[in-house]
Design a protein around this motif. Structure first.
Motif, PDB file in Angstrom:
ATOM      1  N   HIS A  24      36.888  48.389  40.003  1.00  0.00           N
ATOM      2  CA  HIS A  24      36.241  47.139  39.587  1.00  0.00           C
ATOM      3  C   HIS A  24      36.538  46.895  38.113  1.00  0.00           C
ATOM      4  O   HIS A  24      36.357  47.793  37.280  1.00  0.00           O
ATOM      5  N   VAL A  54      32.683  37.673  49.632  1.00  0.00           N
ATOM      6  CA  VAL A  54      31.532  38.424  49.137  1.00  0.00           C
ATOM      7  C   VAL A  54      30.277  37.559  49.288  1.00  0.00           C
ATOM      8  O   VAL A  54      30.150  36.514  48.642  1.00  0.00           O
ATOM      9  N   GLY A  74      33.957  36.446  44.742  1.00  0.00           N
ATOM     10  CA  GLY A  74      32.503  36.328  44.812  1.00  0.00           C
ATOM     11  C   GLY A  74      32.054  34.995  44.245  1.00  0.00           C
ATOM     12  O   GLY A  74      32.013  33.990  44.952  1.00  0.00           O
ATOM     13  N   ARG A  96      38.498  40.357  46.344  1.00  0.00           N
ATOM     14  CA  ARG A  96      37.047  40.311  46.543  1.00  0.00           C
ATOM     15  C   ARG A  96      36.445  39.088  45.823  1.00  0.00           C
ATOM     16  O   ARG A  96      35.693  39.235  44.855  1.00  0.00           O
ATOM     17  N   TYR A 107      25.809  33.135  37.932  1.00  0.00           N
ATOM     18  CA  TYR A 107      25.407  34.104  38.955  1.00  0.00           C
ATOM     19  C   TYR A 107      23.880  34.174  39.038  1.00  0.00           C
ATOM     20  O   TYR A 107      23.294  34.172  40.126  1.00  0.00           O
ATOM     21  N   CYS A 139      40.428  43.270  42.626  1.00  0.00           N
ATOM     22  CA  CYS A 139      40.096  42.017  41.955  1.00  0.00           C
ATOM     23  C   CYS A 139      38.815  41.362  42.430  1.00  0.00           C
ATOM     24  O   CYS A 139      38.677  40.983  43.598  1.00  0.00           O
ATOM     25  N   ASN A 140      37.884  41.188  41.483  1.00  0.00           N
ATOM     26  CA  ASN A 140      36.751  40.295  41.642  1.00  0.00           C
ATOM     27  C   ASN A 140      37.235  38.870  41.335  1.00  0.00           C
ATOM     28  O   ASN A 140      38.438  38.631  41.203  1.00  0.00           O
ATOM     29  N   SER A 141      36.318  37.923  41.195  1.00  0.00           N
ATOM     30  CA  SER A 141      36.743  36.524  41.024  1.00  0.00           C
ATOM     31  C   SER A 141      37.653  36.305  39.820  1.00  0.00           C
ATOM     32  O   SER A 141      38.707  35.671  39.960  1.00  0.00           O
TER      33      SER A 141
END
Length: 363
Positions: A158, A31, A210, A208, A341, A191-193
């Motif tokens: 998500h 990402v 990031g 995914r 972030y 899955c995000n981080s």
């Protein structure tokens, strides 16, 4: 030249992507939206070009930038298209797209494309931001599956609280996703981080990663896998002035900090115009010549002040690391009421210097 700069370690970036892949048998989107979270999208994508299965960005402008830079892997538009006029560009540049609202469905079905698209249909499993409800999802899937404009369909969702494993919310969302997609044939991505790091049962076919690509933890607690990430960005500058002040003297705008003892103050070429958080509190950690110190006084546009009293060997010209190796951006963010972030994405004005085992260059 002004000494403030961000050092971007592309070897660390590659390590983090490979580490994400090592946690699963799944493929992974790298990402790189929002200029690779402030790290430089083109440079980061090129560094990952030999490793990444695919890339993911927020919008077509970001995707076209990567294509112009020679990136040939699939690129997923995480928010899909914003106007139907983008569809021919999606076809031309062989992009993959998320579909998350009814307007996009209707535009896709009505389009005359010539070449069908690879579509990722977004399920709202409980985040309640974008995506289709569980009740309507299967029907929309079947509708798109019949369209000549759709080459393939994949399902995705998500997680809203994967970084808070004790809440039970991720289990609820996972159960909803599994129930809704059980009879649908196609790849999955959930899955995000934090999902990659803490929820192996949810990995699906595509990860995914990031924020973890850039070496910052998404958790507010120690987590075994997150501890193995390497910071990619070192935000650095130098001490450009030193002041000796007696006890009882105010420092900076608003006189927020009053010296409690004779204090040696270092002034650093770094401020909120560079992206350093203005709301960093007194006591926010920094590294001076590798030793921990702290901010004292309010962050200004171009400068900030720190305490050198207990670092007698440091002074004019000393190296200052605002975050990076030895000082995780997440720790700094916690002192400014924000998250890593935002620190990364807010980076501004300071030049980026890219290093790797094969080359080094600046932008």
């Amino acid at each position: 030249m002004r000494p403030a700069h961000a050092l971007i370690d592309l070897d660390a970036l590659r390590h983090n992507y490979r580490f994400a892949k090592s946690l699963s048998k799944s493929r992974a989107f790298a990402v790189v939206k929002a200029n690779a979270y402030g790290h430089g999208a083109v440079e980061c994508a090129q560094a990952l070009a030999d490793d990444a299965d695919a890339f993911a960005v927020a919008c077509i402008e970001e995707a076209l930038q990567l294509r112009a830079a020679g990136i040939r892997q699939p690129i997923l538009l995480l928010e899909g298209w914003f106007e139907a006029s983008e569809l021919p560009l999606i076809v031309e540049h062989q992009l993959w797209s998320v579909v998350h609202h009814h307007g996009q469905v209707q535009e896709l079905l009505a389009a005359q494309l010539g070449t069908p698209l690879h579509i990722w249909l977004k399920l709202d499993s409980g985040m309640h931001r974008v995506g289709f409800s569980p009740a309507e999802y299967a029907g929309l899937w079947q509708q798109l599956e019949r369209s000549q404009n759709v080459a393939s369909l994949a399902s995705m969702t998500h997680f809203s609280r994967a970084d808070e494993p004790e809440t039970g919310r991720t289990e609820e969302q996972l159960a909803t996703f599994q129930r809704v997609t059980r009879d649908l044939k196609g790849p999955t991505s959930l899955c995000n981080s934090p999902g990659v790091l803490a929820w192996p049962q949810a990995h699906g076919d595509w990860l995914r990663p990031g924020i973890m690509l850039y070496g910052a933890t998404p958790f507010e607690f120690e987590q075994e896998h997150a501890a193995r990430l390497k910071p990619v960005m070192q935000l650095q500058s130098k001490v450009i002035a030193v002041r000796e002040l007696p006890a009882g003297e105010p420092i900076g705008y608003g006189s927020r900090f009053i010296t409690q003892r004779p204090t040696r103050v270092g002034v650093v070429a770094m401020g909120y115009a560079d992206g350093y958080p203005r709301h960093a509190t007194d006591g926010t950690p920094v590294l001076v010549d590798g030793q921990r110190s702290q901010i004292i006084g309010r962050v200004s546009m171009d400068m900030l002040t720190l305490d050198l009293t207990d670092l007698p060997q440091s002074g004019l010209g000393s190296n200052v690391r605002l975050w990076g190796e030895g000082l995780n951006a997440s720790e700094v963010a916690s002192h400014a009421g924000t998250i890593a972030y935002q620190l990364f994405c807010n980076l501004n004005r300071v030049p980026r210097r890219f290093i790797s085992s094969t080359s080094s260059f600046s932008t």
